[in-house]
Design a protein around this motif. Structure first.
Motif, PDB file in Angstrom:
ATOM      1  N   THR A  26      34.579   0.151 -95.865  1.00 49.75           N
ATOM      2  CA  THR A  26      34.185   1.193 -94.903  1.00 49.75           C
ATOM      3  C   THR A  26      32.923   0.742 -94.170  1.00 49.75           C
ATOM      4  O   THR A  26      32.220  -0.174 -94.604  1.00 49.75           O
ATOM      5  N   LEU A  27      32.641   1.428 -93.078  1.00 52.52           N
ATOM      6  CA  LEU A  27      31.393   1.164 -92.353  1.00 52.52           C
ATOM      7  C   LEU A  27      30.196   1.356 -93.280  1.00 52.52           C
ATOM      8  O   LEU A  27      29.250   0.574 -93.267  1.00 52.52           O
ATOM      9  N   PHE A  28      30.248   2.384 -94.114  1.00 54.52           N
ATOM     10  CA  PHE A  28      29.153   2.674 -95.038  1.00 54.52           C
ATOM     11  C   PHE A  28      28.901   1.507 -95.988  1.00 54.52           C
ATOM     12  O   PHE A  28      27.756   1.094 -96.192  1.00 54.52           O
ATOM     13  N   GLU A  29      29.977   0.954 -96.557  1.00 51.96           N
ATOM     14  CA  GLU A  29      29.802  -0.168 -97.493  1.00 51.96           C
ATOM     15  C   GLU A  29      29.227  -1.374 -96.768  1.00 51.96           C
ATOM     16  O   GLU A  29      28.324  -2.048 -97.290  1.00 51.96           O
ATOM     17  N   SER A  32      25.572  -0.898 -96.179  1.00 50.80           N
ATOM     18  CA  SER A  32      24.851  -1.041 -97.444  1.00 50.80           C
ATOM     19  C   SER A  32      24.693  -2.508 -97.803  1.00 50.80           C
ATOM     20  O   SER A  32      23.629  -2.954 -98.225  1.00 50.80           O
ATOM     21  N   ARG A  33      25.774  -3.285 -97.636  1.00 49.15           N
ATOM     22  CA  ARG A  33      25.725  -4.711 -97.975  1.00 49.15           C
ATOM     23  C   ARG A  33      24.754  -5.459 -97.070  1.00 49.15           C
ATOM     24  O   ARG A  33      24.026  -6.344 -97.540  1.00 49.15           O
ATOM     25  N   ARG A  44      23.800   2.515 -88.221  1.00 49.29           N
ATOM     26  CA  ARG A  44      25.259   2.546 -88.404  1.00 49.29           C
ATOM     27  C   ARG A  44      25.955   2.414 -87.058  1.00 49.29           C
ATOM     28  O   ARG A  44      26.997   1.783 -86.941  1.00 49.29           O
TER      29      ARG A  44
END
Lengths: 92, 129
Positions: A26-29, A32-33, A44
């Protein structure tokens, strides 16, 4: 944009690095990475635009599954580089 | 002053309470009928006086676009602390729970992200640092 322009940005190269570690993120992961592994804290929205750039040249594919959207790497367009400047016989 | 109740917006209150008291293991703290909806909260059974989670219906028109945009981008709305993310991931997946992010080491924390079936993503967090 072409594949060369897509690869010319360091954040976009890092996104491809992280997607080659694990597909279907996902965009979130991905954000985060970038933050934890590379100290890249782009917004984001900025990361989303980088993914769109990669998607426009076919280096990233996104798939909506249910409510969520997942991104995967597709290295097929990179063949344009070695088609243009072939690798020596003894490499790879 | 203490943190009494926090709210999340859910598609369906009954399905929400089934999920939060089922696989996630919370217990119902309050369930008060209020016309069409309920004042419905759950709490950690180990801490019955702790912060309650209110399962709030998506009655306001601003809410569905908000929650669906977060879900699309994989952004969790709630963080739950656990002792062992890998074990919870395995247990919950076996129970049919869908994860959008498997366990991932992020410096001093290991996280995973799951779908609560009623429109939200929930992050599990194990602090190791």
């Amino acid at each position: 944009m072409d594949v060369y322009q897509a690869l010319a940005d360091s954040t976009r190269r890092l996104l491809l690095d992280e997607l080659s570690q694990r597909d279907e993120q996902t965009l979130f992961e991905l954000c985060s990475r970038l933050a934890v592994h590379h100290a890249v804290t782009s917004t984001r929205q900025a990361v989303s635009q980088h993914l769109a750039a990669l998607e426009s040249v076919g280096l990233v594919r996104s798939e909506r599954r249910g409510r969520h959207k997942f991104h995967s790497i597709d290295t097929t367009p990179l063949a344009a580089i070695t088609d243009r400047w072939p690798l020596p016989e003894d490499v790879r | 002053m203490r943190l009494q109740t926090v709210s999340i917006f859910v598609d369906d209150q009954q399905r929400a309470v089934d999920f939060y008291t089922g696989p996630l293991g919370f217990t119902v703290a309050a369930d008060v009928p209020l016309g069409e909806h309920r004042w419905l909260t759950v709490v950690d059974p180990q801490k019955p006086d702790g912060t309650q989670l209110c399962l709030e219906p998506k009655a306001h028109p601003a809410v569905p676009p908000f929650t669906s945009a977060l879900a699309a981008d994989g952004i969790p709305y709630l963080v739950l602390g656990v002792d062992d993310v890998a074990a919870e991931h395995e247990r919950l997946q076996a129970a049919g729970v869908v994860f959008t992010q498997p366990p991932l080491e992020m410096g001093p924390v290991i996280t995973a992200v799951l779908d609560d079936t009623v429109g939200n993503l929930v992050q599990l967090a194990q602090f190791t640092g």
